[in-house]
Motif scaffolding. Structure first.
Motif, PDB file in Angstrom:
ATOM      1  N   LYS A 322       0.829  -1.185  -0.110  1.00  0.00           N
ATOM      2  CA  LYS A 322      -0.052  -0.012   0.000  1.00  0.00           C
ATOM      3  C   LYS A 322       0.863   1.241  -0.070  1.00  0.00           C
ATOM      4  O   LYS A 322       1.751   1.379   0.736  1.00  0.00           O
ATOM      5  N   THR A 323       0.549   2.295  -0.970  1.00  0.00           N
ATOM      6  CA  THR A 323       1.187   3.426  -0.995  1.00  0.00           C
ATOM      7  C   THR A 323       0.403   4.459  -0.807  1.00  0.00           C
ATOM      8  O   THR A 323      -0.681   4.428  -1.256  1.00  0.00           O
ATOM      9  N   GLU A 342     -15.594   5.036  -3.116  1.00  0.00           N
ATOM     10  CA  GLU A 342     -16.308   3.689  -2.922  1.00  0.00           C
ATOM     11  C   GLU A 342     -15.284   2.525  -2.585  1.00  0.00           C
ATOM     12  O   GLU A 342     -15.540   1.695  -1.718  1.00  0.00           O
ATOM     13  N   GLN A 343     -13.998   2.739  -2.889  1.00  0.00           N
ATOM     14  CA  GLN A 343     -12.871   1.826  -2.453  1.00  0.00           C
ATOM     15  C   GLN A 343     -12.411   2.136  -1.001  1.00  0.00           C
ATOM     16  O   GLN A 343     -11.571   1.474  -0.697  1.00  0.00           O
ATOM     17  N   ASP A 344     -12.608   3.331  -0.639  1.00  0.00           N
ATOM     18  CA  ASP A 344     -12.655   3.961   0.741  1.00  0.00           C
ATOM     19  C   ASP A 344     -10.698   3.862   0.902  1.00  0.00           C
ATOM     20  O   ASP A 344     -10.382   3.502   2.129  1.00  0.00           O
ATOM     21  N   VAL A 345     -10.333   4.840  -0.191  1.00  0.00           N
ATOM     22  CA  VAL A 345      -9.022   4.768  -0.173  1.00  0.00           C
ATOM     23  C   VAL A 345      -8.443   6.355   0.065  1.00  0.00           C
ATOM     24  O   VAL A 345      -7.263   6.678   0.176  1.00  0.00           O
ATOM     25  N   VAL A 346      -9.397   7.201   0.028  1.00  0.00           N
ATOM     26  CA  VAL A 346      -9.396   8.615   0.020  1.00  0.00           C
ATOM     27  C   VAL A 346      -9.056   8.745   1.683  1.00  0.00           C
ATOM     28  O   VAL A 346      -9.919   8.729   2.503  1.00  0.00           O
ATOM     29  N   GLU A 347      -7.835   9.537   1.806  1.00  0.00           N
ATOM     30  CA  GLU A 347      -7.477   9.984   3.330  1.00  0.00           C
ATOM     31  C   GLU A 347      -7.738  11.554   3.617  1.00  0.00           C
ATOM     32  O   GLU A 347      -8.445  11.749   4.804  1.00  0.00           O
ATOM     33  N   TRP A 362      -3.448   3.626  -1.157  1.00  0.00           N
ATOM     34  CA  TRP A 362      -4.069   2.293  -1.928  1.00  0.00           C
ATOM     35  C   TRP A 362      -2.952   1.169  -2.165  1.00  0.00           C
ATOM     36  O   TRP A 362      -1.875   1.405  -1.869  1.00  0.00           O
ATOM     37  N   THR A 363      -3.521   0.091  -2.665  1.00  0.00           N
ATOM     38  CA  THR A 363      -2.771  -1.169  -3.099  1.00  0.00           C
ATOM     39  C   THR A 363      -2.171  -0.832  -4.645  1.00  0.00           C
ATOM     40  O   THR A 363      -2.770  -0.117  -5.175  1.00  0.00           O
ATOM     41  N   GLY A 364      -1.385  -1.502  -5.211  1.00  0.00           N
ATOM     42  CA  GLY A 364      -0.996  -1.365  -6.317  1.00  0.00           C
ATOM     43  C   GLY A 364      -2.112  -2.067  -7.432  1.00  0.00           C
ATOM     44  O   GLY A 364      -2.149  -1.365  -8.501  1.00  0.00           O
ATOM     45  N   LYS A 367      -4.536   0.944  -7.970  1.00  0.00           N
ATOM     46  CA  LYS A 367      -4.190   2.021  -8.497  1.00  0.00           C
ATOM     47  C   LYS A 367      -4.075   1.591 -10.117  1.00  0.00           C
ATOM     48  O   LYS A 367      -4.362   2.322 -10.680  1.00  0.00           O
ATOM     49  N   ALA A 368      -3.804   0.224 -10.289  1.00  0.00           N
ATOM     50  CA  ALA A 368      -3.825  -0.178 -11.703  1.00  0.00           C
ATOM     51  C   ALA A 368      -5.442   0.072 -12.269  1.00  0.00           C
ATOM     52  O   ALA A 368      -5.483   0.298 -13.301  1.00  0.00           O
ATOM     53  N   ARG A 369      -6.320  -0.427 -11.391  1.00  0.00           N
ATOM     54  CA  ARG A 369      -7.843  -0.429 -11.824  1.00  0.00           C
ATOM     55  C   ARG A 369      -8.238   1.120 -11.993  1.00  0.00           C
ATOM     56  O   ARG A 369      -8.808   1.301 -12.853  1.00  0.00           O
ATOM     57  N   PHE A 370      -7.846   2.215 -11.128  1.00  0.00           N
ATOM     58  CA  PHE A 370      -8.057   3.242 -11.366  1.00  0.00           C
ATOM     59  C   PHE A 370      -7.453   3.751 -12.494  1.00  0.00           C
ATOM     60  O   PHE A 370      -8.307   4.763 -13.154  1.00  0.00           O
TER      61      PHE A 370
END
Length: 373
Positions: A322-323, A342-347, A362-364, A367-370
């Motif tokens: 996660k980065t 929706e992915q709950d990755v926004v801090e 987020w995970t790699g 990130k790739a899906r985004f």
């Protein structure tokens, strides 16, 4: 036994035909299985020569599939595969296929042969099933979209048929999915939520077992059940490490995953299962290899051996990589912004004159899906 030369008309030579005919007659055999593809002409000639029913590799797998399918989608996929297979074998019903139906035109000439009518009927049935499947696929996509809003990582079990995936699934989830010593005991994908020892919730997906030389008619059925794998965050490749062909089976699984387009960026752990069936120096050697390799774990889904180490590794694999990054999105990127939430990755989020500044963790894979949105 392997054949030195394949005969176009009968597959076997005349001597072997006679030899096998006497064997079948003496043993009162009614069904013969041939491990490989048999053309319609070969099947017709062999059945006529031996007086038995012939099933080739594809026909046998279809028979097993039809017995295992439980959900509406599974039944439809098997029907579609069976019709595609049957369409190529209309030559089997020898005599009536040469008859012609009268034409309606005044010029005369050949009408529609029975084989053409049969083929048209099968094509109509195939199109009807495809329309029904399209509705089922749409429903499954809605379910997947709903799960995406609850950002649980998906861990998918894959492996050769009868490798012990369903037993492992039951061990980890407490579910009661059918787990038996048989080919394709699982045909329809099954999903359950699991809470890992560190409190992280995941979705575990059990999939259909793979098999070497997958018949082309069954690729679509495999693709449907493996769509969950395509969107997985982690793949557990379950191997029956006690099987003498385990290395070849592992290669077959990797080949099919590649053919089905499973992304290479999805991390994979190898689960060397059925360790309870391995004894002595072999078991010790396997344990030593697993100790040296970070991505290999020895387990027995039947006894529970190795479960703790495997679950710890799953937790670590999901949590690591996660980065934290800062993204700049224009106001027009509303869909991408909504996906991130929706992915709950926004801090953190700040608004500027040109758009949004978002700090994401987020995970790699996320990130790739985004980046594909």
């Amino acid at each position: 036994m392997p054949l030195p030369k394949l005969r176009p008309a009968t597959l076997f030579g005349t001597g072997k035909l006679a030899e096998l005919k006497s064997v079948f007659k003496a043993a009162d055999v009614e069904l013969v299985l041939i491990d490989g593809p048999v053309t319609p002409v070969q099947q017709r000639n062999l059945e006529k020569e031996w007086g038995v029913k012939i099933l080739d590799r594809t026909g046998l797998i279809l028979e097993i599939f039809s017995d295992r399918a439980a959900t509406r989608e599974g039944v439809l996929q098997v029907e579609l595969a069976a019709l595609s297979y049957q369409r190529t074998r209309l030559v089997r019903a020898w005599t009536h296929l040469e008859r012609q139906r009268g034409g309606l035109g005044f010029v005369g000439g050949p009408g529609e042969t029975q084989i053409e009518a049969d083929r048209r009927a099968i094509d109509d049935a195939i199109n009807r099933i495809k329309r029904q499947l399209a509705k089922v696929v749409k429903t499954r996509e809605l379910h997947r979209a709903a799960r995406a809003k609850v950002p649980y990582p998906v861990v998918a079990l894959v492996g050769y048929t009868n490798a012990g995936k369903s037993t492992l699934f039951n061990r980890l989830t407490g579910a009661k999915v059918m787990a038996k010593d048989m080919l394709f005991a699982t045909l329809d994908p099954t999903m359950r939520s699991v809470t890992l020892p560190d409190g992280v919730d995941i979705i575990l997906s059990d999939t259909v077992g793979f098999i070497s030389e997958l018949p082309t008619q069954l690729v679509a059925a495999f693709r449907a059940t493996l769509e969950e794998v395509l969107s997985a965050d982690l793949i557990l490749h379950v191997r029956d490490i006690s099987h003498p062909e385990t290395e070849n089976q592992a290669r077959d699984v990797q080949t099919i995953l590649s053919d089905l387009g499973v992304a290479e960026e999805i991390p994979t752990l190898e689960v060397w299962n059925k360790l309870d069936l391995v004894t002595g120096d072999t078991a010790e050697s396997l344990q030593n290899i697993a100790t040296r390799e970070e991505t290999i774990f020895t387990t027995s889904a039947l006894t529970g051996q190795g479960m703790e180490a495997l679950l710890d590794a799953v937790s670590a694999k999901i949590q690591d990589a996660k980065t934290r990054e800062v993204l700049s999105l224009p106001f027009s990127a509303g869909k991408a912004r909504a996906w991130l939430f929706e992915q709950d990755v926004v801090e953190q989020e700040e608004q500027s004159d040109t758009g949004f500044e978002l700090t994401v963790f987020w995970t790699g894979i996320q990130k790739a899906r985004f980046e594909k949105l």
